[in-house]
Scaffold this active site. Structure first.
Site, PDB file in Angstrom:
ATOM      1  N   HIS A   4      -1.056 -11.685   1.813  1.00  0.00           N
ATOM      2  CA  HIS A   4      -2.008 -10.769   1.160  1.00  0.00           C
ATOM      3  C   HIS A   4      -2.921 -11.490   0.159  1.00  0.00           C
ATOM      4  O   HIS A   4      -4.125 -11.281   0.126  1.00  0.00           O
ATOM      5  CB  HIS A   4      -1.234  -9.644   0.459  1.00  0.00           C
ATOM      6  CG  HIS A   4      -2.040  -8.407   0.247  1.00  0.00           C
ATOM      7  ND1 HIS A   4      -1.483  -7.156   0.250  1.00  0.00           N
ATOM      8  CD2 HIS A   4      -3.363  -8.212   0.026  1.00  0.00           C
ATOM      9  CE1 HIS A   4      -2.433  -6.252   0.032  1.00  0.00           C
ATOM     10  NE2 HIS A   4      -3.579  -6.876  -0.104  1.00  0.00           N
ATOM     11  N   SER A  16     -13.112  -3.314   2.179  1.00  0.00           N
ATOM     12  CA  SER A  16     -14.036  -2.511   1.344  1.00  0.00           C
ATOM     13  C   SER A  16     -15.471  -2.639   1.859  1.00  0.00           C
ATOM     14  O   SER A  16     -16.401  -2.900   1.079  1.00  0.00           O
ATOM     15  CB  SER A  16     -13.932  -2.923  -0.123  1.00  0.00           C
ATOM     16  OG  SER A  16     -12.601  -2.847  -0.583  1.00  0.00           O
ATOM     17  N   PRO A  17     -15.686  -2.452   3.172  1.00  0.00           N
ATOM     18  CA  PRO A  17     -17.024  -2.678   3.741  1.00  0.00           C
ATOM     19  C   PRO A  17     -18.050  -1.639   3.291  1.00  0.00           C
ATOM     20  O   PRO A  17     -19.252  -1.860   3.424  1.00  0.00           O
ATOM     21  CB  PRO A  17     -16.775  -2.580   5.255  1.00  0.00           C
ATOM     22  CG  PRO A  17     -15.583  -1.690   5.383  1.00  0.00           C
ATOM     23  CD  PRO A  17     -14.713  -2.009   4.197  1.00  0.00           C
ATOM     24  N   ARG A  57     -15.925   0.688  -1.214  1.00  0.00           N
ATOM     25  CA  ARG A  57     -15.019   1.785  -1.616  1.00  0.00           C
ATOM     26  C   ARG A  57     -15.758   3.116  -1.673  1.00  0.00           C
ATOM     27  O   ARG A  57     -15.413   3.991  -2.459  1.00  0.00           O
ATOM     28  CB  ARG A  57     -14.331   1.475  -2.948  1.00  0.00           C
ATOM     29  CG  ARG A  57     -13.551   0.164  -2.888  1.00  0.00           C
ATOM     30  CD  ARG A  57     -12.690  -0.115  -4.097  1.00  0.00           C
ATOM     31  NE  ARG A  57     -11.749  -1.189  -3.778  1.00  0.00           N
ATOM     32  CZ  ARG A  57     -11.992  -2.488  -3.989  1.00  0.00           C
ATOM     33  NH1 ARG A  57     -13.123  -2.877  -4.533  1.00  0.00           N
ATOM     34  NH2 ARG A  57     -11.082  -3.390  -3.665  1.00  0.00           N
ATOM     35  N   GLY A  58     -16.785   3.250  -0.879  1.00  0.00           N
ATOM     36  CA  GLY A  58     -17.548   4.502  -0.806  1.00  0.00           C
ATOM     37  C   GLY A  58     -18.789   4.478  -1.681  1.00  0.00           C
ATOM     38  O   GLY A  58     -19.706   5.275  -1.476  1.00  0.00           O
ATOM     39  N   TYR A  95       0.822  -1.223   0.000  1.00  0.00           N
ATOM     40  CA  TYR A  95       0.000   0.000   0.000  1.00  0.00           C
ATOM     41  C   TYR A  95       0.855   1.272   0.000  1.00  0.00           C
ATOM     42  O   TYR A  95       0.360   2.348  -0.336  1.00  0.00           O
ATOM     43  CB  TYR A  95      -0.908   0.088   1.239  1.00  0.00           C
ATOM     44  CG  TYR A  95      -2.012  -0.935   1.325  1.00  0.00           C
ATOM     45  CD1 TYR A  95      -2.297  -1.811   0.276  1.00  0.00           C
ATOM     46  CD2 TYR A  95      -2.794  -1.034   2.460  1.00  0.00           C
ATOM     47  CE1 TYR A  95      -3.306  -2.747   0.377  1.00  0.00           C
ATOM     48  CE2 TYR A  95      -3.812  -1.960   2.568  1.00  0.00           C
ATOM     49  CZ  TYR A  95      -4.055  -2.824   1.522  1.00  0.00           C
ATOM     50  OH  TYR A  95      -5.065  -3.743   1.649  1.00  0.00           O
TER      51      TYR A  95
HETATM   52  P1  NAP Z   1     -13.982   1.253   1.902  1.00  0.00           P
HETATM   53  O1  NAP Z   1     -13.465   1.320   3.272  1.00  0.00           O
HETATM   54  O2  NAP Z   1     -15.182   0.424   1.613  1.00  0.00           O
HETATM   55  O3  NAP Z   1     -14.306   2.735   1.356  1.00  0.00           O
HETATM   56  C1  NAP Z   1     -13.403   3.793   1.466  1.00  0.00           C
HETATM   57  C2  NAP Z   1     -14.072   5.021   0.855  1.00  0.00           C
HETATM   58  O4  NAP Z   1     -15.263   5.311   1.593  1.00  0.00           O
HETATM   59  C3  NAP Z   1     -13.228   6.278   0.916  1.00  0.00           C
HETATM   60  O5  NAP Z   1     -13.496   6.989  -0.283  1.00  0.00           O
HETATM   61  C4  NAP Z   1     -13.768   7.041   2.107  1.00  0.00           C
HETATM   62  O6  NAP Z   1     -13.686   8.444   1.967  1.00  0.00           O
HETATM   63  C5  NAP Z   1     -15.229   6.635   2.079  1.00  0.00           C
HETATM   64  N1  NAP Z   1     -15.807   6.649   3.425  1.00  0.00           N
HETATM   65  C6  NAP Z   1     -15.273   6.155   4.559  1.00  0.00           C
HETATM   66  N2  NAP Z   1     -16.101   6.349   5.590  1.00  0.00           N
HETATM   67  C7  NAP Z   1     -17.193   6.995   5.096  1.00  0.00           C
HETATM   68  C8  NAP Z   1     -18.374   7.486   5.664  1.00  0.00           C
HETATM   69  N3  NAP Z   1     -18.624   7.331   6.973  1.00  0.00           N
HETATM   70  N4  NAP Z   1     -19.300   8.085   4.858  1.00  0.00           N
HETATM   71  C9  NAP Z   1     -19.066   8.235   3.532  1.00  0.00           C
HETATM   72  N5  NAP Z   1     -17.935   7.796   2.926  1.00  0.00           N
HETATM   73  C10 NAP Z   1     -17.001   7.181   3.700  1.00  0.00           C
HETATM   74  O7  NAP Z   1     -12.869   0.781   0.859  1.00  0.00           O
HETATM   75  P2  NAP Z   1     -11.364   0.245   0.913  1.00  0.00           P
HETATM   76  O8  NAP Z   1     -10.412   1.312   1.293  1.00  0.00           O
HETATM   77  O9  NAP Z   1     -11.157  -0.472  -0.376  1.00  0.00           O
HETATM   78  O10 NAP Z   1     -11.376  -0.880   2.043  1.00  0.00           O
HETATM   79  C11 NAP Z   1     -11.014  -0.650   3.381  1.00  0.00           C
HETATM   80  C12 NAP Z   1      -9.665  -1.241   3.713  1.00  0.00           C
HETATM   81  O11 NAP Z   1      -9.641  -2.647   3.457  1.00  0.00           O
HETATM   82  C13 NAP Z   1      -8.504  -0.738   2.857  1.00  0.00           C
HETATM   83  O12 NAP Z   1      -8.150   0.576   3.183  1.00  0.00           O
HETATM   84  C14 NAP Z   1      -7.471  -1.783   3.149  1.00  0.00           C
HETATM   85  O13 NAP Z   1      -6.875  -1.582   4.428  1.00  0.00           O
HETATM   86  C15 NAP Z   1      -8.322  -3.039   3.133  1.00  0.00           C
HETATM   87  N6  NAP Z   1      -8.305  -3.725   1.812  1.00  0.00           N
HETATM   88  C16 NAP Z   1      -7.721  -4.956   1.742  1.00  0.00           C
HETATM   89  C17 NAP Z   1      -7.661  -5.633   0.534  1.00  0.00           C
HETATM   90  C18 NAP Z   1      -7.010  -6.989   0.488  1.00  0.00           C
HETATM   91  O14 NAP Z   1      -6.741  -7.496  -0.616  1.00  0.00           O
HETATM   92  N7  NAP Z   1      -6.743  -7.599   1.615  1.00  0.00           N
HETATM   93  C19 NAP Z   1      -8.211  -5.074  -0.631  1.00  0.00           C
HETATM   94  C20 NAP Z   1      -8.839  -3.823  -0.530  1.00  0.00           C
HETATM   95  C21 NAP Z   1      -8.884  -3.169   0.703  1.00  0.00           C
HETATM   96  P3  NAP Z   1     -12.504   9.340   2.635  1.00  0.00           P
HETATM   97  O15 NAP Z   1     -11.237   8.568   2.493  1.00  0.00           O
HETATM   98  O16 NAP Z   1     -12.557  10.602   1.845  1.00  0.00           O
HETATM   99  O17 NAP Z   1     -12.836   9.584   4.083  1.00  0.00           O
END
Ligand code: NAP
Length: 262
Positions: free
Chosen positions: A101, A183-184, A187-188, A47
């Site tokens: 990963h 990505s709960p 991704r927004g 990352y």
């Molecule tokens: P996510 O958490 O589903 O969504 C992130 C997006 O949602 C960002 O644009 C964020 O905006 C927005 N957001 C967050 N809280 C919010 C709220 N309360 N209201 C409105 N919008 C909100 O997506 P993700 O980053 O893909 O997944 C979370 C984490 O999972 C990653 O950061 C990573 O650590 C992990 N991940 C792991 C893998 C794997 O292969 N193991 C793959 C993908 C992700 P802002 O940033 O502008 O606040």
């Protein structure tokens, strides 16, 4: 913040942690999250956010850091080197949870797990487990890890991405493996617009004084095996996400949401 047991370890982790893929928020959002109980912070060598995470949590004692070794670093010596580099970037002595990963079928999982066991024995890693593993891959990893404790599988899971319900989720729930839902918030996408789905979540949230994001996250954590790691660059998002814990959707509302997003 409600906590759950990590796998069968006895270790308590918050049901709402913090992700850091594409994290550009600086120190404040992560520290605010930790101060509110979201002490599980997820990163990965790929990352490029281990350094900012290390900087953000420097001096904090009550954090639980999860990072990941990349799929092309799963040969024995590469795992050891990758872990040491992550420790340096994070400026910590022990990685709380070290995750493979992605599976890599060209490298025997036994070799990877051997290195993981050595890291645990050396005190450089506390718990080991995986991410993006199917049920057969999990079984193979379990066998390869021998005496190691079964901990967690980090997989994509949200109301817009429910594939794991077919097999991974029931398997993990039965075997006592924590599902760390990535990505709960899709991704927004789940909460960014005024589409029908977001409005539906908002309507249900009104009963509880909660927002669509809080409802979407609570729907996931209502399931005992599941914890979530939303990523937020913005402090107000962090605060909102932490507010997804400490209450629970009724089973009627849980079912209604399940049917709506099927
Ligand atoms: P996510 O958490 O589903 O969504 C992130 C997006 O949602 C960002 O644009 C964020 O905006 C927005 N957001 C967050 N809280 C919010 C709220 N309360 N209201 C409105 N919008 C909100 O997506 P993700 O980053 O893909 O997944 C979370 C984490 O999972 C990653 O950061 C990573 O650590 C992990 N991940 C792991 C893998 C794997 O292969 N193991 C793959 C993908 C992700 P802002 O940033 O502008 O606040």
């Amino acid at each position: 913040m409600k906590t759950k047991t990590l796998g069968r370890t006895g270790e308590r982790i918050p049901e709402v942690g913090q992700g850091t893929w594409d994290y550009r928020g600086g120190g404040e959002p992560l520290r605010v999250g930790v101060s509110m109980g979201a002490r599980l912070i997820d990163t990965a060598e790929m990352y490029g956010t281990e350094e900012p995470v290390g900087k953000a949590v420097e001096g904090l004692t009550d954090v639980f850091i999860a990072t990941k070794v990349s799929a092309h670093h799963l040969h024995h010596d590469d795992v050891i080197r990758a872990a040491e580099a992550s420790l340096r970037r994070l400026k910590i002595k022990t990685i709380d949870l070290y995750q493979v990963h992605w599976p890599n079928p060209s490298i025997p999982i036994q070799e990877t797990m051997q290195a993981m066991e050595e890291l645990v024995k050396a005190g450089k890693v506390q718990y080991v487990w995986v991410s993006n593993f199917s049920v057969p891959e999990l079984k193979e990893a379990q066998e390869a890890f021998g005496s190691g404790e079964i901990v967690s599988n980090q997989v994509e899971y949200s109301l817009l991405s429910r594939e794991i319900e077919a097999d991974i989720l029931p398997y993990c729930a039965k075997e006592g493996v924590t599902v760390i839902a990535y990505s709960p918030l899709a991704r927004g996408r789940l909460v960014s617009g005024r589409d029908e789905g977001t409005m539906f979540l908002g309507k249900i949230g009104e009963k509880y004084g909660k927002t669509p994001s809080q409802v979407a996250l609570n729907w996931l954590t209502c399931q005992e095996a599941v914890v979530v790691i939303p990523k937020a660059n913005r402090v107000e998002h962090v605060r909102e996400n932490v507010g997804a814990s400490g209450w629970q959707l009724s089973s009627n509302d849980f079912d209604a949401i399940s049917r709506k997003f099927v």
